[in-house]
Motif scaffolding. Structure first.
Motif, PDB file in Angstrom:
ATOM      1  N   PRO A   4       0.917  -1.341   0.003  1.00  0.00           N
ATOM      2  CA  PRO A   4       0.117  -0.023   0.020  1.00  0.00           C
ATOM      3  C   PRO A   4       0.895   1.350   0.051  1.00  0.00           C
ATOM      4  N   LYS A   5       0.455   2.105  -0.693  1.00  0.00           N
ATOM      5  CA  LYS A   5       1.078   3.366  -0.764  1.00  0.00           C
ATOM      6  C   LYS A   5       1.253   4.314   0.353  1.00  0.00           C
ATOM      7  N   ASP A   6       2.216   5.117   0.648  1.00  0.00           N
ATOM      8  CA  ASP A   6       2.290   5.888   2.036  1.00  0.00           C
ATOM      9  C   ASP A   6       1.071   6.804   1.957  1.00  0.00           C
ATOM     10  N   GLU A   7       0.516   7.059   3.065  1.00  0.00           N
ATOM     11  CA  GLU A   7      -0.604   8.063   3.388  1.00  0.00           C
ATOM     12  C   GLU A   7      -0.189   8.884   4.394  1.00  0.00           C
ATOM     13  N   TYR A   8      -1.001  10.076   4.674  1.00  0.00           N
ATOM     14  CA  TYR A   8      -0.899  10.761   5.816  1.00  0.00           C
ATOM     15  C   TYR A   8      -1.898  11.187   6.469  1.00  0.00           C
ATOM     16  N   GLY A  89       2.553   6.624   6.576  1.00  0.00           N
ATOM     17  CA  GLY A  89       2.962   5.425   6.531  1.00  0.00           C
ATOM     18  C   GLY A  89       1.809   4.672   5.409  1.00  0.00           C
ATOM     19  N   PRO A  90       1.845   3.415   5.306  1.00  0.00           N
ATOM     20  CA  PRO A  90       1.190   2.530   4.366  1.00  0.00           C
ATOM     21  C   PRO A  90      -0.185   2.728   5.423  1.00  0.00           C
ATOM     22  N   ASP A  91      -1.412   2.992   4.428  1.00  0.00           N
ATOM     23  CA  ASP A  91      -2.885   2.650   4.971  1.00  0.00           C
ATOM     24  C   ASP A  91      -2.962   3.542   6.389  1.00  0.00           C
ATOM     25  N   ALA A  92      -2.350   4.625   6.476  1.00  0.00           N
ATOM     26  CA  ALA A  92      -2.453   5.521   7.565  1.00  0.00           C
ATOM     27  C   ALA A  92      -3.557   5.686   8.140  1.00  0.00           C
ATOM     28  N   ILE A  93      -4.345   6.216   7.190  1.00  0.00           N
ATOM     29  CA  ILE A  93      -5.836   6.863   7.569  1.00  0.00           C
ATOM     30  C   ILE A  93      -6.610   5.746   8.195  1.00  0.00           C
ATOM     31  N   ARG A  94      -6.619   4.735   7.389  1.00  0.00           N
ATOM     32  CA  ARG A  94      -7.627   3.477   7.898  1.00  0.00           C
ATOM     33  C   ARG A  94      -6.937   2.840   9.284  1.00  0.00           C
ATOM     34  N   ARG A  95      -5.670   2.696   9.176  1.00  0.00           N
ATOM     35  CA  ARG A  95      -5.050   2.073  10.533  1.00  0.00           C
ATOM     36  C   ARG A  95      -5.375   2.998  11.642  1.00  0.00           C
ATOM     37  N   VAL A  96      -5.372   4.336  11.665  1.00  0.00           N
ATOM     38  CA  VAL A  96      -5.468   5.233  12.833  1.00  0.00           C
ATOM     39  C   VAL A  96      -6.801   5.249  13.198  1.00  0.00           C
ATOM     40  N   ARG A  97      -7.710   5.378  12.291  1.00  0.00           N
ATOM     41  CA  ARG A  97      -9.211   5.279  12.538  1.00  0.00           C
ATOM     42  C   ARG A  97      -9.536   4.038  13.205  1.00  0.00           C
ATOM     43  N   SER A 134     -10.473  11.281   8.022  1.00  0.00           N
ATOM     44  CA  SER A 134     -11.427  10.348   7.678  1.00  0.00           C
ATOM     45  C   SER A 134     -10.895   9.837   6.351  1.00  0.00           C
ATOM     46  N   ASP A 135     -10.467  10.621   5.567  1.00  0.00           N
ATOM     47  CA  ASP A 135     -10.064  10.040   4.339  1.00  0.00           C
ATOM     48  C   ASP A 135      -8.794  11.152   3.763  1.00  0.00           C
ATOM     49  N   ALA A 136      -8.130  10.902   2.544  1.00  0.00           N
ATOM     50  CA  ALA A 136      -7.129  11.378   2.112  1.00  0.00           C
ATOM     51  C   ALA A 136      -7.152  13.039   1.764  1.00  0.00           C
ATOM     52  N   LYS A 137      -8.574  13.383   1.312  1.00  0.00           N
ATOM     53  CA  LYS A 137      -8.805  14.826   0.938  1.00  0.00           C
ATOM     54  C   LYS A 137      -8.817  15.489   2.242  1.00  0.00           C
ATOM     55  N   ASP A 138      -9.672  15.088   3.320  1.00  0.00           N
ATOM     56  CA  ASP A 138      -9.473  15.468   4.652  1.00  0.00           C
ATOM     57  C   ASP A 138      -8.398  15.601   5.447  1.00  0.00           C
ATOM     58  N   ALA A 139      -7.489  14.701   5.203  1.00  0.00           N
ATOM     59  CA  ALA A 139      -6.051  14.851   5.716  1.00  0.00           C
ATOM     60  C   ALA A 139      -5.372  15.991   5.376  1.00  0.00           C
ATOM     61  N   GLU A 140      -5.273  16.164   3.816  1.00  0.00           N
ATOM     62  CA  GLU A 140      -4.503  17.168   3.210  1.00  0.00           C
ATOM     63  C   GLU A 140      -5.245  18.441   4.007  1.00  0.00           C
ATOM     64  N   ARG A 141      -6.473  18.600   3.646  1.00  0.00           N
ATOM     65  CA  ARG A 141      -6.862  19.864   4.124  1.00  0.00           C
ATOM     66  C   ARG A 141      -6.592  20.025   5.733  1.00  0.00           C
ATOM     67  N   GLU A 142      -6.839  19.106   6.320  1.00  0.00           N
ATOM     68  CA  GLU A 142      -6.354  19.336   7.871  1.00  0.00           C
ATOM     69  C   GLU A 142      -5.089  19.635   8.328  1.00  0.00           C
ATOM     70  N   ILE A 143      -4.210  18.760   7.599  1.00  0.00           N
ATOM     71  CA  ILE A 143      -2.575  19.072   7.892  1.00  0.00           C
ATOM     72  C   ILE A 143      -2.345  20.439   7.342  1.00  0.00           C
ATOM     73  N   LYS A 144      -2.692  20.876   6.232  1.00  0.00           N
ATOM     74  CA  LYS A 144      -2.301  22.238   5.981  1.00  0.00           C
ATOM     75  C   LYS A 144      -2.842  23.315   6.740  1.00  0.00           C
ATOM     76  N   LEU A 145      -4.248  23.033   7.402  1.00  0.00           N
ATOM     77  CA  LEU A 145      -4.819  23.879   8.238  1.00  0.00           C
ATOM     78  C   LEU A 145      -4.130  23.865   9.749  1.00  0.00           C
ATOM     79  N   TRP A 146      -3.561  22.959  10.194  1.00  0.00           N
ATOM     80  CA  TRP A 146      -2.876  22.789  11.556  1.00  0.00           C
ATOM     81  C   TRP A 146      -1.502  22.931  11.658  1.00  0.00           C
ATOM     82  N   PHE A 147      -0.730  22.867  10.371  1.00  0.00           N
ATOM     83  CA  PHE A 147       0.685  22.595  10.404  1.00  0.00           C
ATOM     84  C   PHE A 147       1.286  23.763   9.243  1.00  0.00           C
TER      85      PHE A 147
END
Ligand code: DAT
Ligand code: MG
Length: 173
Positions: A4-8, A89-97, A134-147
Protein backbone atom coordinates in the motif's frame (compact mmCIF):
# COMPACT_ATOMS: atom_id res chain seq x y z
CA UNK A 1 0.74 -8.52 -3.36
CA UNK A 2 1.38 -4.81 -3.91
CA UNK A 3 2.55 -2.67 -1.02
CA UNK A 4 0.00 0.00 0.00
CA UNK A 5 1.24 3.52 -0.77
CA UNK A 6 2.17 5.92 1.98
CA UNK A 7 -0.62 8.08 3.35
CA UNK A 8 -0.69 10.96 5.81
CA UNK A 9 -3.18 11.56 8.59
CA UNK A 10 -3.81 14.19 11.25
CA UNK A 11 -4.34 13.13 14.85
CA UNK A 12 -5.39 15.53 17.59
CA UNK A 13 -5.34 14.59 21.25
CA UNK A 14 -8.36 16.65 22.32
CA UNK A 15 -8.54 18.62 25.61
CA UNK A 16 -10.31 15.77 27.46
CA UNK A 17 -7.36 13.53 26.51
CA UNK A 18 -4.96 16.17 27.84
CA UNK A 19 -6.99 16.61 31.05
CA UNK A 20 -7.15 12.87 31.68
CA UNK A 21 -3.37 12.66 31.12
CA UNK A 22 -3.86 10.23 28.24
CA UNK A 23 -1.24 11.50 25.78
CA UNK A 24 1.17 8.67 26.59
CA UNK A 25 -1.52 5.96 26.44
CA UNK A 26 -2.74 7.30 23.10
CA UNK A 27 0.71 7.44 21.51
CA UNK A 28 1.41 3.91 22.75
CA UNK A 29 -1.86 2.63 21.27
CA UNK A 30 -1.22 4.42 17.95
CA UNK A 31 2.23 2.82 17.77
CA UNK A 32 0.36 -0.39 16.87
CA UNK A 33 -0.31 1.18 13.45
CA UNK A 34 3.45 1.04 12.72
CA UNK A 35 3.54 4.54 11.26
CA UNK A 36 6.04 7.34 11.74
CA UNK A 37 5.41 10.77 13.26
CA UNK A 38 6.44 13.60 10.93
CA UNK A 39 4.96 16.50 12.92
CA UNK A 40 3.96 17.09 16.54
CA UNK A 41 3.11 20.13 18.64
CA UNK A 42 1.01 21.36 21.55
CA UNK A 43 -1.17 24.37 20.82
CA UNK A 44 -4.07 26.47 21.95
CA UNK A 45 -7.06 26.13 19.57
CA UNK A 46 -8.51 29.47 18.47
CA UNK A 47 -12.22 29.76 17.71
CA UNK A 48 -11.47 30.31 14.02
CA UNK A 49 -9.22 27.21 13.82
CA UNK A 50 -11.91 25.14 15.58
CA UNK A 51 -14.65 26.40 13.26
CA UNK A 52 -12.53 25.83 10.17
CA UNK A 53 -11.58 22.32 11.29
CA UNK A 54 -15.21 21.33 11.89
CA UNK A 55 -16.75 23.44 9.11
CA UNK A 56 -18.48 20.37 7.60
CA UNK A 57 -20.62 20.23 10.78
CA UNK A 58 -21.59 23.90 11.05
CA UNK A 59 -25.30 23.19 10.54
CA UNK A 60 -25.46 20.49 13.24
CA UNK A 61 -27.27 21.27 16.51
CA UNK A 62 -24.17 20.25 18.48
CA UNK A 63 -21.79 22.56 16.54
CA UNK A 64 -21.36 25.26 19.22
CA UNK A 65 -20.73 22.71 21.98
CA UNK A 66 -18.25 20.93 19.69
CA UNK A 67 -16.31 24.16 19.08
CA UNK A 68 -16.18 24.86 22.84
CA UNK A 69 -15.09 21.28 23.50
CA UNK A 70 -12.20 21.22 20.98
CA UNK A 71 -11.03 24.53 22.49
CA UNK A 72 -11.19 22.99 25.98
CA UNK A 73 -13.61 25.66 27.20
CA UNK A 74 -15.47 23.33 29.63
CA UNK A 75 -12.16 22.56 31.41
CA UNK A 76 -9.65 24.67 33.35
CA UNK A 77 -7.35 27.05 31.48
CA UNK A 78 -4.38 24.66 31.71
CA UNK A 79 -6.34 22.11 29.67
CA UNK A 80 -7.27 24.53 26.90
CA UNK A 81 -4.78 22.99 24.50
CA UNK A 82 -4.39 20.00 22.27
CA UNK A 83 -1.56 17.90 20.89
CA UNK A 84 -1.56 17.72 17.11
CA UNK A 85 0.36 15.02 15.25
CA UNK A 86 0.91 13.99 11.65
CA UNK A 87 1.50 10.31 11.00
CA UNK A 88 2.86 8.90 7.75
CA UNK A 89 2.90 5.36 6.44
CA UNK A 90 1.07 2.65 4.50
CA UNK A 91 -2.71 2.75 4.98
CA UNK A 92 -2.23 5.39 7.68
CA UNK A 93 -5.77 6.81 7.57
CA UNK A 94 -7.60 3.50 7.98
CA UNK A 95 -5.13 2.14 10.53
CA UNK A 96 -5.42 5.19 12.78
CA UNK A 97 -9.23 5.33 12.45
CA UNK A 98 -9.41 1.65 13.44
CA UNK A 99 -7.33 2.28 16.57
CA UNK A 100 -9.35 5.43 17.34
CA UNK A 101 -12.74 3.67 17.16
CA UNK A 102 -16.18 4.97 16.18
CA UNK A 103 -17.23 8.60 16.56
CA UNK A 104 -19.71 7.80 19.34
CA UNK A 105 -17.55 6.62 22.26
CA UNK A 106 -20.42 4.55 23.69
CA UNK A 107 -20.64 2.59 20.44
CA UNK A 108 -16.90 2.34 19.81
CA UNK A 109 -15.00 -0.93 20.11
CA UNK A 110 -14.19 -1.09 23.86
CA UNK A 111 -10.53 -1.77 23.11
CA UNK A 112 -10.22 1.29 20.83
CA UNK A 113 -9.01 4.66 22.13
CA UNK A 114 -12.47 6.20 22.04
CA UNK A 115 -14.07 3.06 23.46
CA UNK A 116 -11.55 2.86 26.31
CA UNK A 117 -11.37 6.52 27.29
CA UNK A 118 -14.31 8.41 25.77
CA UNK A 119 -17.67 9.33 27.23
CA UNK A 120 -20.80 11.28 26.36
CA UNK A 121 -21.38 14.15 28.78
CA UNK A 122 -24.76 14.81 30.36
CA UNK A 123 -24.99 17.72 27.88
CA UNK A 124 -24.62 15.24 25.00
CA UNK A 125 -21.08 16.19 23.97
CA UNK A 126 -19.07 13.29 22.51
CA UNK A 127 -15.84 13.52 24.51
CA UNK A 128 -14.07 11.08 22.25
CA UNK A 129 -10.49 11.92 23.18
CA UNK A 130 -8.92 12.10 19.72
CA UNK A 131 -9.51 13.32 16.21
CA UNK A 132 -8.29 11.26 13.24
CA UNK A 133 -8.66 12.28 9.58
CA UNK A 134 -11.33 10.31 7.76
CA UNK A 135 -10.01 10.26 4.17
CA UNK A 136 -7.08 11.49 2.07
CA UNK A 137 -8.81 14.71 1.02
CA UNK A 138 -9.72 15.61 4.62
CA UNK A 139 -6.22 14.67 5.79
CA UNK A 140 -4.58 17.07 3.31
CA UNK A 141 -6.95 19.91 4.20
CA UNK A 142 -6.54 19.33 7.93
CA UNK A 143 -2.75 18.98 7.89
CA UNK A 144 -2.46 22.24 5.90
CA UNK A 145 -4.80 23.90 8.39
CA UNK A 146 -2.95 22.80 11.52
CA UNK A 147 0.71 22.73 10.40
CA UNK A 148 3.10 25.01 8.51
CA UNK A 149 5.44 23.37 5.98
CA UNK A 150 8.49 23.94 8.22
CA UNK A 151 6.80 22.10 11.10
CA UNK A 152 6.76 18.89 9.08
CA UNK A 153 9.88 16.73 8.83
CA UNK A 154 10.46 15.88 5.17
CA UNK A 155 8.46 16.76 2.07
CA UNK A 156 4.69 16.42 2.21
CA UNK A 157 2.73 18.74 -0.12
CA UNK A 158 4.07 21.21 -2.71
CA UNK A 159 5.25 24.51 -1.21
CA UNK A 160 5.97 28.01 -2.51
CA UNK A 161 8.05 30.94 -1.25
CA UNK A 162 6.32 34.23 -0.48
CA UNK A 163 8.08 37.55 0.25
CA UNK A 164 7.28 39.09 3.62
CA UNK A 165 7.63 42.72 4.69
CA UNK A 166 10.49 42.98 7.19
CA UNK A 167 8.65 43.17 10.53
CA UNK A 168 9.13 41.99 14.05
CA UNK A 169 9.84 38.52 15.28
CA UNK A 170 9.80 37.26 18.87
CA UNK A 171 13.06 35.55 19.79
CA UNK A 172 14.48 34.26 23.10
CA UNK A 173 16.07 37.12 25.08
P1 DAT B 1 -15.18 11.77 13.53
O1 DAT B 1 -14.54 12.62 14.61
O2 DAT B 1 -15.29 10.33 13.95
O3 DAT B 1 -14.51 11.94 12.18
P2 DAT B 1 -17.31 13.53 12.60
O4 DAT B 1 -16.29 14.18 11.70
O5 DAT B 1 -18.60 13.12 12.00
O6 DAT B 1 -16.69 12.26 13.37
O7 DAT B 1 -17.67 14.51 13.81
C1 DAT B 1 -16.67 15.31 14.39
C2 DAT B 1 -16.90 15.36 15.89
O8 DAT B 1 -18.21 15.88 16.15
C3 DAT B 1 -16.89 14.00 16.57
O9 DAT B 1 -15.58 13.58 16.91
C4 DAT B 1 -17.76 14.23 17.77
C5 DAT B 1 -18.75 15.25 17.32
N1 DAT B 1 -20.02 14.63 16.95
C6 DAT B 1 -20.32 13.96 15.81
N2 DAT B 1 -21.60 13.52 15.82
C7 DAT B 1 -22.12 13.93 17.00
C8 DAT B 1 -23.41 13.79 17.63
N3 DAT B 1 -24.41 13.14 17.01
N4 DAT B 1 -23.59 14.34 18.85
C9 DAT B 1 -22.58 15.01 19.47
N5 DAT B 1 -21.35 15.17 18.94
C10 DAT B 1 -21.12 14.63 17.73
MG1 MG C 1 -14.40 13.59 10.92
Amino acid sequence: MSTPKDEYTLVIVKPDGIKKSLTGNILTKLAEARLIIIGAKVLHVSKSLAEDHYRHLKDKPFFNDLIEYIQGKPYGEEYQRVMALVYRGPDAIRRVRALAGSTNPEEADPVSIRGSYGRITTKGVFENVIHASSDAKDAEREIKLWFKPEEIVGDLFPVKKVKREAGEETVWS
